[in-house]
Design an enzyme around this catalytic site. Structure first.
Site, PDB file in Angstrom:
ATOM      1  N   GLY A 151      20.712   7.842  47.401  1.00  0.00           N
ATOM      2  CA  GLY A 151      21.969   8.358  47.938  1.00  0.00           C
ATOM      3  C   GLY A 151      21.745   9.702  48.587  1.00  0.00           C
ATOM      4  O   GLY A 151      20.613  10.088  48.895  1.00  0.00           O
ATOM      5  N   GLY A 152      22.812  10.436  48.801  1.00  0.00           N
ATOM      6  CA  GLY A 152      22.672  11.741  49.442  1.00  0.00           C
ATOM      7  C   GLY A 152      24.003  12.286  49.911  1.00  0.00           C
ATOM      8  O   GLY A 152      25.062  11.888  49.428  1.00  0.00           O
ATOM      9  N   SER A 198      24.556   4.241  47.074  1.00  0.00           N
ATOM     10  CA  SER A 198      25.479   5.253  47.593  1.00  0.00           C
ATOM     11  C   SER A 198      25.363   5.374  49.114  1.00  0.00           C
ATOM     12  O   SER A 198      25.721   4.444  49.836  1.00  0.00           O
ATOM     13  CB  SER A 198      25.202   6.585  46.894  1.00  0.00           C
ATOM     14  N   PRO A 245      32.590   7.554  46.028  1.00  0.00           N
ATOM     15  CA  PRO A 245      32.465   8.992  46.305  1.00  0.00           C
ATOM     16  C   PRO A 245      32.414   9.797  45.014  1.00  0.00           C
ATOM     17  O   PRO A 245      32.979   9.397  43.992  1.00  0.00           O
ATOM     18  CB  PRO A 245      33.736   9.319  47.098  1.00  0.00           C
ATOM     19  N   LYS A 264      41.983   9.934  47.887  1.00  0.00           N
ATOM     20  CA  LYS A 264      41.935   9.960  49.345  1.00  0.00           C
ATOM     21  C   LYS A 264      40.507   9.761  49.849  1.00  0.00           C
ATOM     22  O   LYS A 264      40.272   9.001  50.797  1.00  0.00           O
ATOM     23  CB  LYS A 264      42.491  11.291  49.858  1.00  0.00           C
TER      24      LYS A 264
END
Length: 425
Positions: free
Chosen positions: A65-66, A98, A123, A137
């Protein structure tokens, strides 16, 4: 003449031979967290493939991920590329977690090696103060983005969305079965054979037929500047530079005049702050680290026999743990490095504070107090005043009782202005 006839016959019977010799595939390798330098590297590689008219751009992907911002730049570049982009999750045991899931879904072709996995793209909160509404959101936006990419590439949009909303992960075979990817290939040779003749539609609407078998692979390595940035812009290195910077400045403050620790520490600290800012480190952890540095410095000017230093070390440990606590998986400081740096800093502060305390207890070695109790040699008779020799200098002196002849030794008992008060031994 016979050679030319033979060549013409080969081209007639095997038309792909001549074409393959002129085709190339630009190959990029991404192995590690997705950082800003990764986005720059992929952009440069795709631009090279476009400029040279390559048959495709292959991205070998293996990432935990990152950063979301870097991922957005990479996916945008993939989607708008003027050459087919093939994302291949490899080697076996690798993953596209991710940010890697978004990059894989953004490719014109999404492929995986056996034993790899994809998903877990929910997220991560941007800070401890981020409320539930803000996180919802961010999740809704990421889910819509993933769904849009899947629909664009004709893949399973429903399950792609669940990789975000439910953090679902899939093995290579599961991803293929659920139509999240296009194929599973054990190697690049198999991958190219499976894709031979496949039609790809670019963002411009242009349709391109893939002819990859026999094409030349053009590996694109990192440039020197990208290698430096890749080394600096990682959590472990940024944290290490921050610690070195703090230690260097502390040594210079506790022992002024050494110069080198101050210079090295200042440079390391500035580079670390740039790196941490680029990596979007949690500001709460960074402020706690800077506060701990302030405590350690304050120990010099307001000696508390280690109380401020202890608070500084505790603040350093807590700040280290919080520094990347809100970042995605793969963007964090290793626990072992935090432990090593914390022990090092605690040991250094113990030595520095001990040196300060000893200095406070040590007898004064400069000024008027230094002269008291020393022996001086009489150079002119003291009757009661005269000249004495002390520490390489001639002083006016006055004896308290009696007289002293030239060559005698007298003891300094006081000082008035530039005149010493002495007495006989």
């Amino acid at each position: 003449m016979r050679k030319w006839l033979l060549l013409a016959l080969l081209l007639f019977l095997f038309p792909g031979v001549g074409a393959a010799s002129g085709r190339k595939i630009v190959v990029l390798t991404v192995d590690g967290p997705i950082m800003p330098v990764t986005a720059h590297y992929i952009d440069r590689g795709i631009e090279l493939a476009e400029h040279e008219g390559a048959a495709a751009c292959l991205i070998r992907l293996n990432t935990p991920g990152g950063l979301y911002s870097a991922t957005q730049k990479i996916v945008s570049r993939e989607v708008n590329a003027r050459v087919p982009v093939i994302v291949y999750v490899t080697p076996a045991g690798g993953w596209a977690a991710s940010a890697g899931a978004f990059i894989t879904m953004g490719g014109h072709v999404a492929a995986m090696a056996p034993g790899t996995r994809i998903g877990a793209a929910h997220p991560v909160a941007g800070g401890q103060d981020q409320d539930e509404v803000a996180l919802k959101k961010a999740t809704a936006d990421a889910a819509a983005w993933m769904r849009s990419l899947a629909q664009m590439r004709g893949r399973n949009a429903e399950l792609a969305e669940k990789m975000v909303t439910e953090s679902r992960s899939f093995s290579a075979s599961e991803a293929l079965k659920e139509k999240l990817i296009d194929l599973v290939a054990p190697g690049e040779a198999t991958l190219f054979r499976e894709l031979e003749g496949k039609e790809i539609t670019l963002a411009s609407g242009q349709k391109v037929e893939l002819h990859l078998v026999g094409a030349t692979l053009q590996e694109v390595p990192l440039t020197r500047s990208e290698e430096i940035l890749s080394a600096i812009l990682t959590p472990d290195v940024a944290y290490l530079l921050l610690t070195i910077g703090m230690i260097g400045l502390l040594v210079e403050i506790y022992h002024p005049g050494l110069i080198i620790p101050g210079v090295v520490g200042g440079i390391a600290l500035l580079v670390a702050l740039y790196s941490l800012g680029t990596l979007d480190a949690f500001w709460g952890g960074l402020l706690l680290l800077l506060l701990s540095f302030g405590f350690l410095v304050a120990e010099v000017f307001a000696p508390t026999h280690g109380i401020l230093a202890t608070g500084g070390v505790i603040g350093f440990i807590l700040g280290s743990l919080l520094l990347f606590s809100t970042r995605p998986q793969g963007v964090k400081v290793s626990t072992g490095l935090i432990a090593a740096m914390s022990v090092t800093l605690a040991g250094l502060m113990a030595l520095l504070v001990t040196a300060v305390v000893r200095g406070q207890k040590r007898q004064v070695q400069t000024g008027e107090e230094e002269l008291i109790g020393k022996l001086a040699e009489v150079r002119s008779p003291l009757n009661p005043t005269g000249i004495v020799f002390l520490d390489g200098e001639l002083w006016q002196a006055e004896i308290e009782e009696g007289e002293a002849e030239v060559g005698e030794k007298v003891i300094v008992v006081g000082k008035e202005g530039l005149k010493l008060k002495v007495k006989r031994r």
